[in-house]
Motif scaffolding. Sequence first.
Motif, PDB file in Angstrom:
ATOM      1  N   UNK A 179       0.815  -1.213   0.000  1.00 55.63           N
ATOM      2  CA  UNK A 179       0.000   0.000   0.000  1.00 55.63           C
ATOM      3  C   UNK A 179       0.852   1.268   0.000  1.00 55.63           C
ATOM      4  N   UNK A 180       2.159   1.103  -0.141  1.00 54.76           N
ATOM      5  CA  UNK A 180       3.044   2.271  -0.085  1.00 54.76           C
ATOM      6  C   UNK A 180       4.121   2.174  -1.161  1.00 54.76           C
ATOM      7  N   UNK A 181       3.685   2.038  -2.408  1.00 53.70           N
ATOM      8  CA  UNK A 181       4.609   2.034  -3.536  1.00 53.70           C
ATOM      9  C   UNK A 181       4.799   3.466  -4.022  1.00 53.70           C
ATOM     10  N   UNK A 182       5.901   3.713  -4.727  1.00 54.49           N
ATOM     11  CA  UNK A 182       6.244   5.069  -5.131  1.00 54.49           C
ATOM     12  C   UNK A 182       6.410   5.149  -6.644  1.00 54.49           C
ATOM     13  N   UNK A 183       6.063   6.290  -7.182  1.00 56.44           N
ATOM     14  CA  UNK A 183       6.184   6.486  -8.621  1.00 56.44           C
ATOM     15  C   UNK A 183       7.655   6.493  -9.032  1.00 56.44           C
ATOM     16  N   UNK A 290      12.976  -1.205  -5.213  1.00 58.06           N
ATOM     17  CA  UNK A 290      11.862  -1.846  -5.917  1.00 58.06           C
ATOM     18  C   UNK A 290      10.496  -1.286  -5.524  1.00 58.06           C
ATOM     19  N   UNK A 291      10.418  -0.608  -4.372  1.00 56.33           N
ATOM     20  CA  UNK A 291       9.170   0.078  -4.030  1.00 56.33           C
ATOM     21  C   UNK A 291       8.859   1.169  -5.048  1.00 56.33           C
ATOM     22  N   UNK A 292       9.919   1.675  -5.704  1.00 56.48           N
ATOM     23  CA  UNK A 292       9.757   2.655  -6.782  1.00 56.48           C
ATOM     24  C   UNK A 292       9.927   1.999  -8.152  1.00 56.48           C
ATOM     25  N   UNK A 293       9.895   0.672  -8.194  1.00 62.06           N
ATOM     26  CA  UNK A 293      10.075  -0.089  -9.440  1.00 62.06           C
ATOM     27  C   UNK A 293      11.415   0.227 -10.101  1.00 62.06           C
ATOM     28  N   UNK A 294      12.427   0.526  -9.264  1.00 65.64           N
ATOM     29  CA  UNK A 294      13.782   0.729  -9.766  1.00 65.64           C
ATOM     30  C   UNK A 294      14.506  -0.616  -9.706  1.00 65.64           C
ATOM     31  N   UNK A 295      14.914  -1.176 -10.842  1.00 65.70           N
ATOM     32  CA  UNK A 295      15.584  -2.474 -10.828  1.00 65.70           C
ATOM     33  C   UNK A 295      16.993  -2.364 -10.266  1.00 65.70           C
ATOM     34  N   UNK A 343      12.431  -3.412 -13.696  1.00 60.10           N
ATOM     35  CA  UNK A 343      11.967  -2.879 -12.414  1.00 60.10           C
ATOM     36  C   UNK A 343      10.540  -3.286 -12.099  1.00 60.10           C
ATOM     37  N   UNK A 344       9.682  -3.245 -13.098  1.00 60.92           N
ATOM     38  CA  UNK A 344       8.283  -3.651 -12.908  1.00 60.92           C
ATOM     39  C   UNK A 344       8.211  -5.137 -12.558  1.00 60.92           C
ATOM     40  N   UNK A 345       8.992  -5.938 -13.270  1.00 59.10           N
ATOM     41  CA  UNK A 345       9.011  -7.382 -12.997  1.00 59.10           C
ATOM     42  C   UNK A 345       9.469  -7.669 -11.566  1.00 59.10           C
ATOM     43  N   UNK A 346      10.518  -6.945 -11.136  1.00 59.05           N
ATOM     44  CA  UNK A 346      11.034  -7.152  -9.781  1.00 59.05           C
ATOM     45  C   UNK A 346      10.029  -6.742  -8.721  1.00 59.05           C
ATOM     46  N   UNK A 347       9.369  -5.620  -8.931  1.00 60.93           N
ATOM     47  CA  UNK A 347       8.363  -5.175  -7.969  1.00 60.93           C
ATOM     48  C   UNK A 347       7.219  -6.179  -7.886  1.00 60.93           C
ATOM     49  N   UNK A 348       6.763  -6.674  -9.021  1.00 62.61           N
ATOM     50  CA  UNK A 348       5.677  -7.665  -9.021  1.00 62.61           C
ATOM     51  C   UNK A 348       6.100  -8.942  -8.297  1.00 62.61           C
TER      52      UNK A 348
END
Length: 370
Positions: A179-183, A290-295, A343-348
Amino acid sequence: MSKFLYITDQDEYADHSFIGPLFQKYLTKHFDINTTFFSNTKNEIEFEEKGRIIIPKKFQNNILEELEKAQINLNQFQFVVIRNNIELLKEVLDKKQNYNFKVGFRLSFPKRIAKLQTDEANNKKSLFDAITNKIKTYSEINLINKCDIFLPTSFQMKNDYFKDVKTRSFVIPSAIDPENLHDNIQHKGSEKRFFYAGTLDKLREFETILEAFSNINSSNYKLMISTKDPEYLDDLLVKFDNIKDNIEIYNASNRNDLLDLIAKADIGLAVLPNIALFNSSTPMKVLDYYSSAIPCIMSKNENNSSIFEDNISAWFTDFDKESIKNRLEYIISLSKDEITQVGINGQNRLLAVRNYERIAADLAHQLNIL
């Protein structure tokens, strides 16, 4: 709802990025939780919102008695968990027979062992230090074996440093808050922006990463560094004058400032030497990236490969300047969209296997069956 007391070793103003989401958010769906923190300035115990209890540091050696003086009925708690501090654990275990609660011990990071290895890297380790560490570890294991549950950060950490612990164990790893992901703020420049956050010291051998950057066949990058060890960094950078124009130095004063910086990067750096201390857990900064989808480009070890997939959700490398250099050049050659997808793959992946909501539910089940 069962009551749960979490006695931490942390200052009231410290970064509670692990404790907050797990113990003060998701676990409150399963238990009525109080969490204690220490204060260097307060003279009396204070009660705050969300079950926070602030305890003067001077009370740390007699914490249960002081809590009772503050009109807290310890018999109301079904579970008392102590974080890291073995002296606090000893006090609670000594007085456990007076109450009805189960006792747990949370090991987030083996700080004494980390200091010992840092001293060794700086040629300051003595035979006396090694013997003292063995004695203390033996004592700690005996105390943990008197607990009802042991909560290490990973089974590898337990096996590396506390293999003789026989108490029921449940791993609580670092994770992300769903519930606390970042752009991920996409910068406009064509360069690839690498980001390193965290401690810099002899043990982490950051000069190896700088050597790799100094030898890559491209100048189309920026290396962003945020650390609370600026003097150590200044001493390192003297040797790398050829890349000074590619380096940006920051000192994020709090976690929100750090997350703002991370969101403007493209790739996180989480490459550490191949030693048990670093291989046994996932650094908190990896979760921040990864909370910011940074790989991330990270160390090739069993812990990382159990979570991420090379070239799909992260990039793995051995810890030597040539291997790191080759990985950096490969990443710089990728398109921005290709990097973003990793990054998206890692966050997922983390949302599926390493999120605090899921861990809280599993921990609640483990506690309820004790």
